[in-house]
Every structure is written in structure tokens, then in C-alpha cells.
Design an enzyme around this catalytic site. Structure first.
Site, PDB file in Angstrom:
ATOM      1  N   HIS A   1     -10.247 -29.468 -30.715  1.00 51.48           N
ATOM      2  CA  HIS A   1      -8.940 -29.048 -30.573  1.00 51.48           C
ATOM      3  C   HIS A   1      -8.624 -29.339 -28.699  1.00 51.48           C
ATOM      4  O   HIS A   1      -8.600 -28.041 -28.107  1.00 51.48           O
ATOM      5  CB  HIS A   1      -8.214 -28.077 -31.361  1.00 51.48           C
ATOM      6  N   ILE A   2      -9.035 -30.132 -28.305  1.00 49.02           N
ATOM      7  CA  ILE A   2      -9.586 -30.070 -26.598  1.00 49.02           C
ATOM      8  C   ILE A   2      -8.197 -30.640 -25.877  1.00 49.02           C
ATOM      9  O   ILE A   2      -8.418 -30.683 -25.123  1.00 49.02           O
ATOM     10  CB  ILE A   2     -10.915 -29.959 -26.206  1.00 49.02           C
ATOM     11  N   ALA A   3      -7.385 -31.576 -26.455  1.00 52.86           N
ATOM     12  CA  ALA A   3      -6.499 -33.062 -25.744  1.00 52.86           C
ATOM     13  C   ALA A   3      -5.502 -31.952 -24.859  1.00 52.86           C
ATOM     14  O   ALA A   3      -5.744 -32.540 -23.700  1.00 52.86           O
ATOM     15  CB  ALA A   3      -6.084 -33.699 -26.977  1.00 52.86           C
ATOM     16  N   TRP A   4      -4.637 -31.108 -24.906  1.00 49.68           N
ATOM     17  CA  TRP A   4      -4.176 -30.344 -23.929  1.00 49.68           C
ATOM     18  C   TRP A   4      -5.047 -29.559 -23.209  1.00 49.68           C
ATOM     19  O   TRP A   4      -4.214 -29.244 -22.014  1.00 49.68           O
ATOM     20  CB  TRP A   4      -3.290 -28.967 -24.720  1.00 49.68           C
TER      21      TRP A   4
ATOM     22  N   THR B   1       3.361 -24.325 -26.573  1.00 48.26           N
ATOM     23  CA  THR B   1       4.198 -25.026 -27.325  1.00 48.26           C
ATOM     24  C   THR B   1       4.700 -25.127 -27.968  1.00 48.26           C
ATOM     25  O   THR B   1       6.238 -24.327 -28.290  1.00 48.26           O
ATOM     26  CB  THR B   1       4.117 -26.975 -27.287  1.00 48.26           C
TER      27      THR B   1
ATOM     28  N   GLY C   1      -1.955 -34.533 -31.822  1.00 50.74           N
ATOM     29  CA  GLY C   1      -0.797 -34.285 -32.816  1.00 50.74           C
ATOM     30  C   GLY C   1      -0.865 -33.212 -32.823  1.00 50.74           C
ATOM     31  O   GLY C   1      -0.986 -32.059 -32.361  1.00 50.74           O
ATOM     32  N   ARG C   2      -0.841 -33.051 -34.468  1.00 49.76           N
ATOM     33  CA  ARG C   2      -1.857 -31.650 -35.052  1.00 49.76           C
ATOM     34  C   ARG C   2      -2.339 -31.861 -36.427  1.00 49.76           C
ATOM     35  O   ARG C   2      -2.022 -32.550 -37.084  1.00 49.76           O
ATOM     36  CB  ARG C   2       0.274 -31.363 -35.820  1.00 49.76           C
TER      37      ARG C   2
ATOM     38  N   ASP D   1      -8.414 -34.866 -32.750  1.00 51.28           N
ATOM     39  CA  ASP D   1      -9.159 -33.558 -31.841  1.00 51.28           C
ATOM     40  C   ASP D   1      -8.119 -32.393 -32.831  1.00 51.28           C
ATOM     41  O   ASP D   1      -8.796 -31.488 -32.093  1.00 51.28           O
ATOM     42  CB  ASP D   1      -8.264 -33.748 -30.798  1.00 51.28           C
TER      43      ASP D   1
ATOM     44  N   GLU E   1      -7.732 -25.094 -37.505  1.00 50.85           N
ATOM     45  CA  GLU E   1      -8.244 -24.486 -37.328  1.00 50.85           C
ATOM     46  C   GLU E   1      -8.916 -22.574 -36.769  1.00 50.85           C
ATOM     47  O   GLU E   1      -8.224 -22.336 -36.826  1.00 50.85           O
ATOM     48  CB  GLU E   1      -8.177 -24.798 -35.526  1.00 50.85           C
TER      49      GLU E   1
END
Length: 310
Positions: free
Chosen positions: A284-287, A73, A233-234, A257, A262
Site C-alpha cells: 500500500h505504497i502507491a499514495w 482521502t 484502488g482499494r 498494491d 492490511e
């Protein structure tokens, strides 16, 4: 027509990218370093990139480039102004991961709230075998029901989290980082009120000048003893060094997350937290549920079809 994916590894080793072969000659690189960008793109007409930087240097060196498909996104890895100047179309994908991010939010909250790591370690260690009673309640845990759940950023993902939290019996309130959201389904409150009164606070906002370090030492000190903070979020919205310091001074529970840089940097302060039971970190796996990544790939394919129809 040549199509190139610059960082296929970011989509997972299990990702099926075969659908892109219908559009022409398709080549996928696991990763692309800065010095490899121009070589990997070459004379490709279409480029897929998740995080690889595509700037003026790359666009000028790859004159055949017509479409940049961002497999995410966020679009900050592409010089959008220069792409527009060059007549290069840039398309991202939105809305594919709302369910995945919401689920990860609850995974983090429930693990922290239910003390899952402690109880799993207790049983796995063999300690339950030697118990004199049928249960073990060393770490008391609570229910979501009747807790106050604060949401920072009530967009698509925030609303999905609000819906699920409500089903659990939580009282949901929200803080609008832009000030523009006037959702009437939930009570809007100030950030200060949220931090002082909520048992659970989850972040689903973008990173911008209004949200950078929105949660730092001052805000963490406002939070209730035993409260849970989750950021899906970020990175950069939460001041990570302040979190690392306060977790050893105050009983807070934090799930992150995303980080400001990163992958995680060596000797990161969060790696040195003494009260590790108060912290959960995921990379950073939530997506990235299987279903979300399939939908992402499908939507990238639709973006290519739209480009070719023009």
C-alpha cells in the site's frame, strides 16, 4: 491548544510534522492501539488520524475535541454521523497523490510487462558472466505501444493513467463502476468487453457495494492469456484467493498494491503462489511518494487554518 497525531508512522519516518507546532502544543504518537485512543487524545482540540478509529466512544470521552483531520482521502475510520451530531468538524484531504498513484501503476505494469525481476535476478546471479553471447532473451517482453489498456474508474487518477498510457501509444478504454462517468475523450465499454479484449487492466476505483469483488474467478477467466491486471484502488475490489488460485492455472500477470485486510495476514494465499514471476505485491505504497506526503501534510495544515478561522 493541544494537537495530537495518533499514527504518525503511517506518514513515514521521514515526514516533517513541525508545521503543526505553529497551531499550539503538538504531540505525535507513532501508533495508537484501540485501547490507547482516549488516553492519547486526552484534552486535545485537534486530532490527526490516518487509520485510527474515532467513534462514539472516543468522541464522548474527549469532550474538548473540535476537529478531526484525516490524513488521507478515505473517511471510513470516523463515525461521521456522530461527529456531526456532536458538532465536531471532520476534514479529509483529496487530490494530493494522483501523480504518485499513476507512477506506481506504471511501475507495476512495466515490471510485469518487461520481466524486470527475471532479468535482474539473471544478472545478479552471475549467469550473464558465463553467457556465450552479448544478450539473454529467455523471457520475451512486449511494448505498451498498440496495446489495449482498460481503466476501471476514470476519476482523477484514472485520467492521469490514461494520459500517460496514451503517450506510450496505448489504446485506452474505460469502464465506469458508477455508470455516471461519460468522458468523451475515451471509449466507454462494458467490464466484460474490457476483460476479454484488453492487454492491460488497471483499477482506480473506490470500494463500495458495486465494486466489492468486481474481479473474481469468473472475471479472471475472461481475461486474455498474458494479460496484466493491476489494482492500486482499494483492497476488496479483487478477490485475492481467486487470484492466487488462477495464477497457477492460467498465464496472467497481477500487481497488487492494496489488499482487503492490511497489513497482510499470515498464510495469505498470495504468499503461496507457485508462479511468483506472475505476481508483484507492494505494501500500500502507491499514495506515498515523498512529494505526495509533503503535499498531504501541507493540505492538513490548510484544513487546520480553515477551522481556526471559523
Amino acid at each position: 491548544m493541544k494537537i495530537v497525531c495518533l499514527d504518525a508512522k503511517t506518514l513515514g519516518d521521514d515526514a516533517d510534522l513541525s508545521l503543526f507546532k505553529q497551531f499550539g502544543t503538538f504531540e505525535a504518537f507513532d501508533t495508537t492501539a484501540l485501547h490507547e485512543r482516549i488516553e492519547h487524545i486526552g484534552d486535545a482540540k485537534i486530532v490527526l488520524s490516518n487509520k485510527v478509529l474515532i467513534d462514539k466512544e472516543v468522541m464522548d470521552a474527549c469532550p474538548n475535541l473540535g476537529l478531526i483531520c484525516i490524513t488521507a482521502t478515505g473517511m471510513n475510520n470516523v463515525d461521521l454521523a456522530y461527529a456531526n451530531h456532536k458538532g465536531i468538524v471532520v476534514k479529509n484531504v483529496a487530490g494530493y497523490s494522483s501523480a504518485s498513484v499513476a507512477q506506481t501503476t506504471f511501475m507495476l505494469v512495466l515490471n510485469l510487462l518487461g520481466k524486470a525481476a527475471y532479468y535482474d535476478a539473471y544478472v545478479q546471479s552471475g549467469a550473464w558472466v558465463n553467457s556465450s553471447i552479448f544478450t539473454h532473451l529467455q523471457e520475451p517482453f512486449c511494448e505498451i505501444k498498440k496495446k489495449r489498456w482498460g481503466i476501471i474508474g476514470l476519476g482523477n487518477i484514472g485520467k492521469e493513467v490514461a494520459k500517460i498510457a496514451t503517450a506510450f501509444g496505448a489504446e485506452v478504454v474505460y469502464y465506469s463502476t458508477s455508470g455516471a462517468n461519460k468522458d468523451t475523450a475515451y471509449q466507454q465499454i462494458s467490464l466484460r468487453d474490457m476483460l476479454q479484449t484488453c492487454d492491460i487492466v488497471t483499477i482506480h476505483a473506490p470500494l463500495n457495494e458495486k465494486t466489492q469483488y468486481l474481479i473474481a474467478k469468473e472475471q479472471l477467466l475472461l481475461m486474455k492469456k498474458g494479460a496484466i491486471l493491476v489494482n492500486v484502488g482499494r483492497g476488496g475490489i479483487v478477490h485475492e484467493a481467486d487470484v492466487a488460485n488462477i495464477l497457477d492455472e492460467k498465464e496472467l500477470f497481477v500487481g497488487l498494491d492494496v489488499l482487503e485486510k492490511e497489513p497482510m495476514q499470515a498464510n495469505h494465499p498470495l504468499l503461496h503462489v507457485k508462479h511468483k514471476e506472475r505476481l508483484i505485491l507492494t505494501p500500500h505504497i502507491a499514495w506515498a511518494s515523498v512529494e505526495a506526503r509533503r503535499e498531504l501534510i501541507r493540505l492538513v495544515g490548510e484544513n487546520i487554518k480553515d477551522f481556526l478561522r471559523q
